[in-house]
Structure formats: structure tokens, C-alpha cells
Design an enzyme around this catalytic site. Structure first.
Site, mmCIF file in Angstrom:
data_model
loop_
_atom_site.group_PDB
_atom_site.id
_atom_site.type_symbol
_atom_site.label_atom_id
_atom_site.label_comp_id
_atom_site.label_asym_id
_atom_site.label_seq_id
_atom_site.Cartn_x
_atom_site.Cartn_y
_atom_site.Cartn_z
ATOM 1 N N HIS A 157 0.833 -1.215 0.000
ATOM 2 C CA HIS A 157 0.000 0.000 0.000
ATOM 3 C C HIS A 157 0.863 1.260 0.000
ATOM 4 O O HIS A 157 0.423 2.313 0.451
ATOM 5 C CB HIS A 157 -0.943 0.049 1.210
ATOM 6 C CG HIS A 157 -1.650 -1.246 1.488
ATOM 7 N ND1 HIS A 157 -2.887 -1.545 0.980
ATOM 8 C CD2 HIS A 157 -1.257 -2.335 2.202
ATOM 9 C CE1 HIS A 157 -3.242 -2.751 1.381
ATOM 10 N NE2 HIS A 157 -2.264 -3.259 2.110
ATOM 11 N N SER A 278 13.765 22.294 -15.629
ATOM 12 C CA SER A 278 12.529 23.017 -15.882
ATOM 13 C C SER A 278 12.879 24.387 -16.445
ATOM 14 O O SER A 278 13.889 24.977 -16.071
ATOM 15 C CB SER A 278 11.755 23.162 -14.569
ATOM 16 O OG SER A 278 10.909 24.294 -14.628
ATOM 17 N N LYS A 284 14.905 22.169 -10.519
ATOM 18 C CA LYS A 284 14.313 20.898 -10.909
ATOM 19 C C LYS A 284 15.253 19.961 -11.671
ATOM 20 O O LYS A 284 16.080 20.406 -12.459
ATOM 21 C CB LYS A 284 13.070 21.153 -11.799
ATOM 22 C CG LYS A 284 11.895 21.766 -11.068
ATOM 23 C CD LYS A 284 11.348 20.910 -9.936
ATOM 24 C CE LYS A 284 10.411 19.840 -10.431
ATOM 25 N NZ LYS A 284 9.200 20.408 -11.047
ATOM 26 N N GLU A 291 9.222 8.871 -16.840
ATOM 27 C CA GLU A 291 7.799 9.173 -17.023
ATOM 28 C C GLU A 291 7.311 8.710 -18.394
ATOM 29 O O GLU A 291 6.213 8.172 -18.533
ATOM 30 C CB GLU A 291 7.560 10.676 -16.856
ATOM 31 C CG GLU A 291 7.831 11.148 -15.443
ATOM 32 C CD GLU A 291 7.834 12.663 -15.350
ATOM 33 O OE1 GLU A 291 6.821 13.225 -14.907
ATOM 34 O OE2 GLU A 291 8.832 13.292 -15.727
#
Ligand code: ARG
Length: 461
Positions: A157, A278, A284, A291
Site C-alpha cells: 500500500h 525546468s 528541478k 515518465e
């Protein structure tokens, strides 16, 4: 003007939109090598059986070899008026060698031709994918061997559950990917039958030798039923379903990489080579490759669903619907190859932060199960009772802001008087890990052994 390959009974050419919806050369040019390979085998067989002359066969072979060279060097002009790769090549052959070229299509239809080309193409892709997959599995196994004893929190979980080792976690993916590998290989076995000679749907009256073309093309045998051979694409569906499952596995690994890279976790760091900045936030380091690897399943499972819907409800035998089989297969193949390679790059690139993993592995009462197991093993309490006592001790530690192994013996005995000092021997992270020696468990010595086994297996391939 009417089509030069089949336009005998036609006075007029197609409407522009008819041509556009009908043509597949825009994508099926990718089958050119297989198409030539299939034609060479077919011509050799026709000559052997005396259906065409030896001279014709030689001319065909020479012509096809020249065409292959034209395509390879970019000189070949693909023509939408000729619909597809089969007619583009055949038309060029006739242009080059005349009559002999026009004999090539004897005892053959584009229906068995395309089914043969497509199987040949897929067989080759399966081999490429399996190679790339093995290389990813090797990278994972190498990293697993390196981190066979490195503790990290294991989750259920996404809540801290029990300590595991990073190597064990990586090897879980090797197991999954190995099953993907065998799934593709199983499919390869089933697709490796040769449709050539099934002709349009009913077979042919010419005295062909199907075993000969099957052997020349590396197939195990000819397909048994001419209708089945030209009208099913289950081999492509099986391929796409195997790719979808593989993409699902890769998507989970990619997701974990994203999580591990996030600042709160900081389990791993990807180098500049595998992150992007970024345009607005200078701090960043985004894991874009991970992704995108996570997202590729969209195309791949989409391709499976596309072809499944195309095939659903089609009456036997061939229908033009089936021309829609290629783009999804090409798209899924490109996507999986890219994903596998990017994933291997990230696995080799990632630098684990073992301190952070250790810290999180020892928080969250991750050895609570070890405490309960100790109560069962040493005090002979029933597991449910032990579970209950441990729960109360966890809650006590939580109130005091302590880890489980920081509670005093007095605190422990307040809940269960029979507890002794010995309990602390199982509460450390190291003790917990070392105790998981059941087959397939996370104990470092198990993991080292498993990683070594994978490494020798993969290197032997
Ligand atoms: N381009 C076609 C395909 O991909 C080749 C087979 C065409 N056969 C036919 N009878 N129209 O399916």
C-alpha cells in the site's frame, strides 16, 4: 488510369479518396526485406517444380537483388498508385526484367504473401526485442548483485511494511521480464508456420512444394489450412498482448524510479544524462525518461486493443480490414524497443542513496513483524495474540517518539511480562533481513545467490 497489376477489367482509375484510404505503402514499406525474401523463396520453388523456367528464376533473383539495393540506398520510388509494398516491388521487377517478372505471382496471392511477410517481420522483431530485454535484465541483475545486502523499506500500500534489500527489489523485475521473454518465445513458436502457398484462400492447382518454401524461409512447417493461413492475425495479437504485459511491467518500474527520485524519497539519483531541467524552476531535475517509459503502455496496449477490434467479427477469409494490422504492430514495436533501451540506460545510470534507504527502512516500525514472530517462536504465543501485543508496543513507541528497538525492556514487559532482553536481537534491521532465508526471501545471502544465478544465465545466452 486503371491499376497495372489488377486493372484488366477496369476502364477507370480510383477516386483520389479511394486511393488514399486503400494505399498502405506509406507504412508497409517496412516489410520490403521480408517481401523480397518471400519472393526469392517462392521463385526458387516455382523453378524447382518446373512451374517457371530456370532462366526466369535467375532473372527474378537478379532483379529482386537489384531492387533490394535500390531500396537500401533510397533510390527506389514508392508509388501510392501501386497500393502496397507487394505491388510496388512486383511492378518494379516487371519494369526491370519484363515477362519473367510477371510470372513471379504464379500460384501466389497477396493474401498469403502478406501473411508470410508479416510473420517473417514479427519473428525478427521478437528476436530483437528478446535481445534488448536480456540486456536490460543483465543490467538489473548487475545492480542487484551490487546492492544485494543494501536495506531499503519494502512497501505494501506504499506504506512501510518490512525491510528488504534493494537487490531483492530489482530482481523481482528480472523475474517479471523473464516471464515476458518466455511469453514472446512461446508466441514465436506458434507463429513460425509458413502461409505461402495458401494463395488467395483455397490453395492452388499448381504442383507447388510448400515444405520447400517453408524451409527456405526458416519456418518449422507450412500452415495446415489455407483459409486459416490467410485470415487470422492471432500471432500478431499474441505478440501485442505479450508486449502489453511487458510494457505494464516496465511502467511499474518506471513509476518506482519516479518515486525513488522524488525529493521526499531520494532513494536514487539519476545523472544529468537521464533528467531534464525546468524552464521556470531552476532547482528541478525531472525524470522525464522514466515518465515516458511509464506512459508508453498507452500506445502498446492501445495497439493490442486496436487490432483486436479490427479482427473481431471478420468473416473468413481475407478482408481488407486486415491491412489495418500493421500500423499498431509497428507502433508498439517502436515503442517497446525505445522503452527497453531507455530503461536499461536509467538502471545503469542510477546512483542509490543507501543512507536514505537505510534511514527509511529502519523507521515506520518496519521490524514489528519480527517482534511478533519472536513472541511466537520464543514464548510460544499464538500469532494473533503476538500480533496484538506487538500492536500495543508499536503504539507505545509511537507515543514516545521512539523506534521499536529503542523501547526499554521495562516498557516491553509492561505489555508482556515474559519478554526478555533476547527480543532486541531480532529488532535490528540487519537481523530482520538476515532472518528472511526462506526460499525466495530477501536475506542478503539469498539475494546474492539469486543475482549470481541470473548473471550466469544471462551471460550464457
Ligand atoms: N496490402 C494488403 C494488406 O496489407 C495486402 C493484401 C491485399 N490483398 C487483397 N486481396 N486485396 O492486407
Amino acid at each position: 488510369k486503371a491499376n497495372q497489376q489488377w486493372g484488366g477489367r477496369y476502364a477507370d482509375g480510383p477516386a483520389a479518396i479511394m486511393k488514399e484510404i486503400n494505399a498502405s505503402i506509406g507504412f508497409d514499406y517496412r516489410l520490403w526485406q521480408q517481401d523480397i525474401q518471400g519472393s526469392l523463396a517462392h521463385a526458387a520453388m516455382l523453378a524447382k517444380k518446373g512451374i517457371i523456367s530456370q532462366e526466369d528464376e535467375q532473372a527474378i533473383r537478379k532483379g529482386l537483388e537489384e531492387i533490394a539495393e535500390e531500396i537500401r540506398t533510397g533510390l527506389f520510388k514508392f508509388d501510392e498508385n501501386l497500393e502496397d509494398i507487394h505491388m510496388n516491388i512486383e511492378a518494379r521487377l516487371s519494369e526491370k526484367i519484363g515477362e519473367a517478372g510477371k510470372r513471379l505471382h504464379t500460384a501466389r496471392s497477396r493474401n498469403d504473401q502478406v501473411a508470410t511477410d508479416f510473420r517473417l517481420w514479427l519473428r525478427e522483431q521478437i528476436d530483437h526485442i528478446c535481445q534488448t530485454l536480456s540486456s536490460l535484465m543483465l543490467a538489473l541483475s548487475e545492480r542487484a548483485a551490487e546492492y544485494a545486502a543494501t536495506p531499503m523499506p519494502g512497501f505494501t500500500h506504499l506504506q512501510t511494511a518490512q525491510p528488504i534489500t534493494f537487490g531483492h527489489h530489482l530482481l523481482a523485475y528480472v523475474e517479471m521480464l523473464h516471464r515476458d521473454y518466455t511469453r514472446l518465445q512461446d508466441g514465436r513458436g506458434r507463429l513460425n508456420e509458413c502461409p505461402l502457398g495458401s494463395a488467395a484462400l483455397a490453395g492452388t492447382s499448381f504442383p507447388i512444394d510448400r515444405a520447400m518454401t517453408a524451409t527456405l524461409l526458416g519456418f518449422d512447417r507450412p500452415t495446415a489450412n489455407s483459409l486459416d493461413a490467410v485470415s487470422d492475425r492471432d500471432f500478431a495479437l499474441e505478440y501485442l498482448s505479450s508486449l502489453s504485459i511487458m510494457a505494464m511491467h516496465l511502467s511499474r518500474l518506471a513509476e518506482e524510479i519516479v518515486i525513488w527520485c522524488s525529493a521526499p524519497f531520494s532513494f536514487i539519483r539519476l545523472s544529468d544524462a537521464f533528467t531534464t531541467g525546468s524552464s521556470i524552476m531552476p532547482q528541478k531535475r525531472n525524470p522525464d525518461a522514466a515518465e515516458l517509459a511509464r506512459a508508453k503502455i498507452g500506445r502498446i496496449a492501445g495497439a493490442f486493443s486496436t487490432l483486436l477490434m479490427v479482427m473481431k467479427g471478420l468473416p473468413l477469409a481475407y478482408a481488407k480490414d486486415m491491412q489495418e494490422d500493421k500500423e499498431p504492430v509497428f507502433a508498439a514495436t517502436d515503442a517497446i524497443m525505445l522503452t527497453l533501451a531507455a530503461m536499461e540506460g536509467m538502471i545503469l545510470d542510477m546512483q542509490p542513496n543507501t543512507h536514505k534507504m537505510y534511514e527509511l527502512a529502519s523507521s515506520g516500525f518496519s521490524t514489528a513483524t519480527d517482534l511478533a514472530d519472536w513472541l511466537v517462536r520464543v514464548l510460544k504465543l499464538p500469532f494473533r495474540t503476538a500480533h496484538h501485543i506487538t500492536g500495543r508496543l508499536v503504539s507505545k513507541a509511537e507515543q514516545k517518539g521512539l523506534r521499536l528497538d529503542e523501547l526499554s525492556l521495562t516498557d516491553m514487559q509492561a505489555e508482556e511480562p515474559q519478554i526478555t532482553e533476547d527480543v532486541f536481537s531480532v529488532l535490528s534491521l540487519e537481523a530482520s533481513l538476515a532472518s528472511r532465508i526462506s526460499e525466495g526471501g530477501t536475506a542478503p545471502k539469498n539475494v546474492t545467490k539469486a543475482a549470481q544465478a541470473w548473471l550466469s544465465k544471462l551471460k550464457a545466452q
